[in-house]
Enzyme design. Structure first.
Site, PDB file in Angstrom:
ATOM      1  N   TYR A   1     -35.690  -8.278 156.172  1.00  0.00           N
ATOM      2  CA  TYR A   1     -35.412  -7.086 156.968  1.00  0.00           C
ATOM      3  C   TYR A   1     -36.282  -7.063 158.221  1.00  0.00           C
ATOM      4  O   TYR A   1     -35.811  -6.727 159.312  1.00  0.00           O
ATOM      5  CB  TYR A   1     -35.638  -5.821 156.142  1.00  0.00           C
ATOM      6  CG  TYR A   1     -35.377  -4.546 156.919  1.00  0.00           C
ATOM      7  CD1 TYR A   1     -34.151  -4.335 157.555  1.00  0.00           C
ATOM      8  CD2 TYR A   1     -36.347  -3.559 157.021  1.00  0.00           C
ATOM      9  CE1 TYR A   1     -33.903  -3.168 158.270  1.00  0.00           C
ATOM     10  CE2 TYR A   1     -36.106  -2.387 157.728  1.00  0.00           C
ATOM     11  CZ  TYR A   1     -34.890  -2.198 158.356  1.00  0.00           C
ATOM     12  OH  TYR A   1     -34.645  -1.038 159.063  1.00  0.00           O
TER      13      TYR A   1
ATOM     14  N   ARG B   1     -33.161  -7.880 166.441  1.00  0.00           N
ATOM     15  CA  ARG B   1     -32.583  -6.712 167.116  1.00  0.00           C
ATOM     16  C   ARG B   1     -33.477  -6.245 168.252  1.00  0.00           C
ATOM     17  O   ARG B   1     -32.990  -5.873 169.338  1.00  0.00           O
ATOM     18  CB  ARG B   1     -32.360  -5.588 166.098  1.00  0.00           C
ATOM     19  CG  ARG B   1     -31.792  -4.305 166.701  1.00  0.00           C
ATOM     20  CD  ARG B   1     -31.409  -3.303 165.625  1.00  0.00           C
ATOM     21  NE  ARG B   1     -32.530  -3.016 164.721  1.00  0.00           N
ATOM     22  CZ  ARG B   1     -32.416  -2.271 163.627  1.00  0.00           C
ATOM     23  NH1 ARG B   1     -31.243  -1.746 163.295  1.00  0.00           N
ATOM     24  NH2 ARG B   1     -33.462  -2.044 162.853  1.00  0.00           N
TER      25      ARG B   1
ATOM     26  N   TYR C   1     -42.472   3.647 163.852  1.00  0.00           N
ATOM     27  CA  TYR C   1     -43.161   3.225 162.632  1.00  0.00           C
ATOM     28  C   TYR C   1     -44.380   2.367 162.967  1.00  0.00           C
ATOM     29  O   TYR C   1     -44.335   1.535 163.885  1.00  0.00           O
ATOM     30  CB  TYR C   1     -42.221   2.421 161.743  1.00  0.00           C
ATOM     31  CG  TYR C   1     -41.329   3.243 160.837  1.00  0.00           C
ATOM     32  CD1 TYR C   1     -41.334   4.630 160.871  1.00  0.00           C
ATOM     33  CD2 TYR C   1     -40.466   2.619 159.950  1.00  0.00           C
ATOM     34  CE1 TYR C   1     -40.505   5.377 160.045  1.00  0.00           C
ATOM     35  CE2 TYR C   1     -39.635   3.353 159.111  1.00  0.00           C
ATOM     36  CZ  TYR C   1     -39.668   4.732 159.171  1.00  0.00           C
ATOM     37  OH  TYR C   1     -38.844   5.456 158.343  1.00  0.00           O
TER      38      TYR C   1
ATOM     39  N   ARG D   1     -31.849   9.134 162.881  1.00  0.00           N
ATOM     40  CA  ARG D   1     -31.539   9.616 161.540  1.00  0.00           C
ATOM     41  C   ARG D   1     -30.091  10.090 161.430  1.00  0.00           C
ATOM     42  O   ARG D   1     -29.498  10.057 160.346  1.00  0.00           O
ATOM     43  CB  ARG D   1     -32.479  10.755 161.151  1.00  0.00           C
ATOM     44  CG  ARG D   1     -33.947  10.393 161.218  1.00  0.00           C
ATOM     45  CD  ARG D   1     -34.323   9.338 160.208  1.00  0.00           C
ATOM     46  NE  ARG D   1     -35.730   8.939 160.364  1.00  0.00           N
ATOM     47  CZ  ARG D   1     -36.306   7.953 159.705  1.00  0.00           C
ATOM     48  NH1 ARG D   1     -35.612   7.229 158.855  1.00  0.00           N
ATOM     49  NH2 ARG D   1     -37.578   7.661 159.919  1.00  0.00           N
TER      50      ARG D   1
ATOM     51  N   GLU E   1     -30.493   5.208 148.213  1.00  0.00           N
ATOM     52  CA  GLU E   1     -30.280   5.646 149.595  1.00  0.00           C
ATOM     53  C   GLU E   1     -28.904   6.302 149.656  1.00  0.00           C
ATOM     54  O   GLU E   1     -27.979   5.927 148.923  1.00  0.00           O
ATOM     55  CB  GLU E   1     -30.351   4.449 150.546  1.00  0.00           C
ATOM     56  CG  GLU E   1     -30.253   4.815 152.020  1.00  0.00           C
ATOM     57  CD  GLU E   1     -30.712   3.680 152.929  1.00  0.00           C
ATOM     58  OE1 GLU E   1     -31.837   3.166 152.709  1.00  0.00           O
ATOM     59  OE2 GLU E   1     -29.963   3.309 153.839  1.00  0.00           O
TER      60      GLU E   1
END
Length: 313
Positions: free
Chosen positions: A124, A131, A183, A196, A305
């Site tokens: 990840y 990205r 983060y 979000r 999730e």
């Protein structure tokens, strides 16, 4: 799959396939994924297509009959090439987007929690690095990215699906979570880039809320490792907080009748009987569309999730 043979029918996202990929059939095009279905429908139709698809690098693009533009890529990832594959796909997305605004992205990352690169990173984090390079190359900021999910998937195929359009979009954050693009470095050298939620306002006054994948995180910290019930409770609270921040005064339950699409991802299939009574008590109602999928989550300690799409009048 030659672009010239794609037909003007529907575009669907579908789980439970032996192999991932873009599948042409008599009813349109299916973005197929290998994740097992634990409950609910395997297929989700998103849009009627106004015309056949066209190829742009690894992407296939379609025009929806509502004026939207959809794109999907399924890329076989060779060992050590995940970051490069993510960068390529996202560079192509930004090019294909043109003057449109990104509204929602779904990322399915093969073996998302496996080590990658020998520097303490997992797959990840490697994906996020690719990205991030695409964002930098296009002069973009991670703060401007739309709602997104990043789930693990079996096999070796990276699958990305996105939708863009001309309607105004407002990206929304959770007041109790740190925006993902902020983060700290302990989660990886390149932070995730997504909102979000994204709220799309349509010309007729209707609105669509795309709620990102939402897990048991407050601030930037994972809560309740190993406790799937407690994690689901936090995820549901977060989903409701984001919906309220988007202006749905009734929270996640504020959609019109039959207007909510809900998807629950579970790391462990055996947890479904445990969390089902809790989910039944807090979320689904008559007319809801709910699918439960087995999938690894972006952090190894996260077990559950939830994502949603809510249409309002």
């Amino acid at each position: 799959m030659p672009a010239s043979s794609l037909n003007s029918a529907s575009l669907a996202l579908s789980y439970g396939h032996a192999e991932a990929g873009l599948v042409e059939h008599s009813g349109g095009v299916t973005v197929a994924l290998a994740n097992p279905v634990l409950d609910g429908p395997a297929d989700e139709t998103w849009v009627r297509l106004a015309a056949g698809g066209s190829r742009h690098g690894s992407l296939t693009l379609w025009h929806g009959d509502d004026g939207s533009r959809w794109g999907a890529a399924s890329v076989v990832v060779e060992p050590g090439s995940l970051a490069a594959a993510a960068e390529r796909v996202y560079r192509e997305i930004f090019q294909a987007q043109g003057h449109l605004t990104l509204q929602r992205i779904w990322n399915y990352i093969p073996r998302i929690n496996a080590p990658c690169g020998g520097h303490g990173q997992d797959r990840y984090q490697a994906f996020c690095g690719g990205r991030a390079r695409a964002l930098q190359a296009s002069g973009r900021d991670g703060a401007g990215m739309p709602a997104a999910s990043a789930m693990g998937t079996p096999g070796d195929v990276l699958t990305v699906l996105f939708v863009a359009g001309t309607d105004p979009v407002r990206h929304v954050e959770n007041p109790r979570q740190l925006p993902a693009h902020r983060y700290p470095a302990r989660y990886g050298p390149h932070p995730p880039s997504f909102a979000r939620a994204s709220l799309v306002s349509r010309p007729d006054g209707a609105r669509r809320l795309y709620l990102s994948g939402t897990a048991s995180i407050r601030g930037s910290e994972s809560l309740h490792p190993g406790d799937v019930v407690a994690q689901l409770s936090v995820a549901l609270e977060n989903a409701d907080l984001v919906a309220r921040a988007a202006g749905l005064t009734g929270g996640l339950g504020a959609g019109g009748p039959g207007a909510r699409r809900l998807r629950l991802y579970l790391r462990r299939a055996e947890d479904w009987p445990t969390v089902r009574p809790m989910l039944d008590a807090h979320l689904p109602r008559a007319g809801d569309w709910l699918s439960v999928i087995e999938a690894d989550i972006c952090r190894p300690e996260l077990l559950v999730e939830i994502e949603a799409c809510v249409d309002t009048a």
